[in-house]
Design an enzyme around this catalytic site. Sequence first.
Site, mmCIF file in Angstrom:
data_model
loop_
_atom_site.group_PDB
_atom_site.id
_atom_site.type_symbol
_atom_site.label_atom_id
_atom_site.label_comp_id
_atom_site.label_asym_id
_atom_site.label_seq_id
_atom_site.Cartn_x
_atom_site.Cartn_y
_atom_site.Cartn_z
ATOM 1 N N LYS A 173 34.051 31.820 65.890
ATOM 2 C CA LYS A 173 34.060 30.371 65.631
ATOM 3 C C LYS A 173 32.673 29.998 65.117
ATOM 4 C CE LYS A 173 36.286 26.325 67.658
ATOM 5 N NZ LYS A 173 37.559 26.318 66.912
ATOM 6 N N ARG A 220 35.115 33.163 74.516
ATOM 7 C CA ARG A 220 35.132 33.191 73.051
ATOM 8 C C ARG A 220 33.731 32.939 72.494
ATOM 9 N NH1 ARG A 220 39.600 29.455 70.435
ATOM 10 N NH2 ARG A 220 37.997 27.866 70.724
ATOM 11 N N GLU A 251 46.428 31.175 59.234
ATOM 12 C CA GLU A 251 46.102 29.913 59.894
ATOM 13 C C GLU A 251 45.498 28.964 58.864
ATOM 14 O OE1 GLU A 251 42.884 29.766 62.739
ATOM 15 O OE2 GLU A 251 41.827 31.426 61.790
#
Length: 332
Positions: free
Chosen positions: A175, A73, A209
């Site tokens: 992220k 990620r 989310e």
Amino acid sequence: MAAFGSVFMPKMALATFENNQWSEASIVASDSIQLHPGAHVLHYSSTCFEGLKAFRHADGSVHVFRMDQNIKRLAQSSRLLSLPVIDEAQVSKMILDAVAEFATDVPEPPGSMYIRPTHIGTEAAVGKAAAPTLTSMLYVLLSPVGDYFTGGAKALRLLLDETGMRCAPHMGMIKSGGNYASALGPISRAKAEVQADQILFCPNGDVQETGAANFLLIDGNEIITKGLDSTFLHGVTRSSILTLAADLGMTVTERDLTVAELLERSAKPQVEAVLSGTAAVLTSVGTFIHNDKEYKVGSGEPGPIAQKLRQALNDIQWGKAEDKHNWLTKVC
Ligand SMILES: *Cc1c(COP(=O)(O)O)cnc(C)c1O
């Protein structure tokens, strides 16, 4: 007890990307880095990070949980932000070396060592608003943490927001720092105005989310969560919980969920809702706030299935259950 993530080990692993290559990684002091005030990250937010944990088992050994997923990620975030391509093998070694250096400081369960790999653009070039940084720095910071819920877990109050967004849709699976800054204003307002703990972002009624955690709905034997697309962060905890739910014989459904369906299902007494993420693992949701009305989720209290799934995950992390899926990497 210090706030989560506010205590750091005195050293970290660090590597820099210059002249088209990564330097050798080294262990350096973690209380400062040298950065030009014109560094790309400080102006154009070329930054991404990861969060994973190392756990101490009863025999004293130390293990990192699903490190490969977090490194993948970080590579994806770096690529989508046009940061230099990371060397995944090097980052893996940096994580293991940093944790090994402080193996004796890894707390006993329910504590753990939180690991924060961070990748930032360092080129001093304020003219590069629309061009990638040519240099970068990658470091792995360590923070020993206790149980996220000192004083017991309380079911959260979530504001359902159908008009705002956590971040720009094309940034969802990165992220990256800017996404958290983007969500902070709305979250602060929700806290002040309706005493919400978090916002569940549901752009155009599509349940997505919260600011830093994935959302899952549990209805009896079925667990429902949004299928992976590029608009939200693909949590490693989400994926682990879905795998364990399937192992426990639950039906795992990955599909879009509307606010209307969410509110309708939540009225059933057995329904549970949870947030998933590395820091807090699974947190129960007790109340939704929507258009000035409050809706209890099931009993309004943390439920038994969330508890069972959290325990199943913790048991693997803490070495109390077989690591069937090979999620742990032994450090020492
Ligand atoms: C980190 C994060 C998550 C949770 O991911 P995990 O890999 O489970 O820790 C979910 N949503 C956002 C926006 C995040 O930043």
